[in-house]
Structures are given as structure tokens and as C-alpha cells.
Write a protein that holds these residues in place. Sequence first.
Motif: not given
Length: 314
Positions: A286-314
Amino acid sequence: MVRLRIDLGYDGFSFNGWAAQPGMRTVQGEVEAALERVLCGVRPADVAHADGRTPLPHLVVAGRTDAGVHAAHQVCHLDVTEAQLARCVGHMDATPVQALELRLQRMMPGDIAIHRVSVAPEGFDARFSAFERTYVYRICDDPAAWDPRQQSYVWLTDQRLDESVMNEAAACAIGLHDFGSFAIANPGGTTIRDVKTAYWSRVPARPLIADPRGERYRTPAMESGLLCFTIVADAFARNMVRSLVNGCVQVGLGKRTVDWFAEKIATPLREGSTGPIAPEGLTLEHIEYPEDGELAERAEKIRARRTLPEQPAA
């Protein structure tokens, strides 16, 4: 131009994956060849490039599947001109989109099914607008219950697997992680993915025929007893699902521990023990998509390079 959404499924057994490759049979190659005949075969000059060449239809897919991997529900999109679409009608009593759908259905080989062709909503991108993809890997770990009709979509092992510890391992994959131990990044991409759900479950063994007078003989439903891995994520990197399955199987066989699996999630380092399992057990469900009005915003967001959140210093 008109953007069309195509929903389809395929048995990947005889395909060298989704992506078109010279001299090899692929799903994309088969569908694009049919589209070329339907859309460009009548008057290609009307859709020619400036240099006179006829553009070939190009499909953008939600998720590329590897050789031997199946799809019960795949999604792709295609941009066509209104003139191309109108020519699909011919003598049919149908809309242009309906005519294209029917023509494609009639042209497909037996291992590809065109479920639906529709006009895509504004902002739709089959790949970048998707926010969830679901895969299932099916295993038969009881040779006495093996149904040979399943050979193209179920992986067979003669060793019983411990689904309890496999579920402990699978739980380690849930969340936002760098899956570098279990996946290969595309050029310029990452192996960071957000897994929403990952678990193992066994299909209940139930008789095919229910008789109020009692069970006269046991004919199980076709998938009774199969051990299935279901995983849902925002996206998947290359070999990621099959490698996670292989890791879980090693744990289920007692060859590796849950701690080992958790460490591989925590330390994204690719090495020999985390390669992919055989492809035939894997199906894109299965492939799931957001509501029609959110399609372009989702596409723009996912094109960005992903990163992990920074971990707090020990």
C-alpha cells in the motif's frame, strides 16, 4: 499538460525490478512501452520535441522495487498532453481517461494489472507526495504445510522461527533512525527513515470450509500458518526491508541476539551480516497519500535532505 495517476500491481517474479534497464524485462519498461503505443502511435508529430524527436512517456513511481519483489498496490504518475489523451478514445463510448485505462488493461501481460487511471489532483507527485508505504514479507517455516503455489511470493525455510524474539528485534526499528547497517543510500541521499510500525505475526490456521456438523477434513486457507513481517515507514532506502527481515530471521534462528540487532540500528555501519534476504517473499502492499490540499506541501518537505535530531551532550 495533464498529470495522470496510475494505480497498478504486479508479480515481480520474472521482472528485473521496477526501473527500466536496457535489454532487461522491467515493470516500468513494459508499462511505458504500452503507453508509447497508445499515446504516441497515432500522430507523434503533435507531441514532438523541438528537434523533432518524439518524447517517450516517463513514469515517476512511488517506490522502486527490486528484482523479484512484488506489488499488490503500486502508484506512479505520468504527464501527457490533452491531445494525446483525447486520441485514446477512438471509437469507444468513454472519457479519454477511461479509454486509456481500458486500453492499458488490455495491453498488459498477465503479471501486471492496471487497477485504475485517474487525473491526479493539483500538487500530486507519486514519489514525493506519499507519506506512508507498507511492505509485507511472507515466510513459510513449516515444510509440511508448504503450498507450492506460493513459490513466487513466499520464502520457504525448513527451520522453525521464534516470532517472539523476532518481534523484540523488529521493535528496535520503530522510530527515526539511520538505517545505514541495513540499507544503501541513493546518490546524494541518506539512509535516514522514519518507521511507523514493524512487527511479525502468524496467519491463523483456519479451515477453508466451516461445517456446523464439525470439521470433516482439514483444508486450510492458502496463507494459513505463514509468518509475516509488516512494516510501515515514510519511505524506504534500497534493500532496507529485506535486510531488516534477514536480521530478524537471524535472531529468530538463534544465530544472533536482539542486542546485536539493536546495536546494528544504533550504529549505521554496513557489513556482511546485514545483507538482504531473498526477494520473493516481499510485497509492496500500500501507498498512502495526504489529503489533496496537502500534496504539494508534502512533496516539497520530503525533497529536503533528511537529518537526525542532535543528541544532547553526555
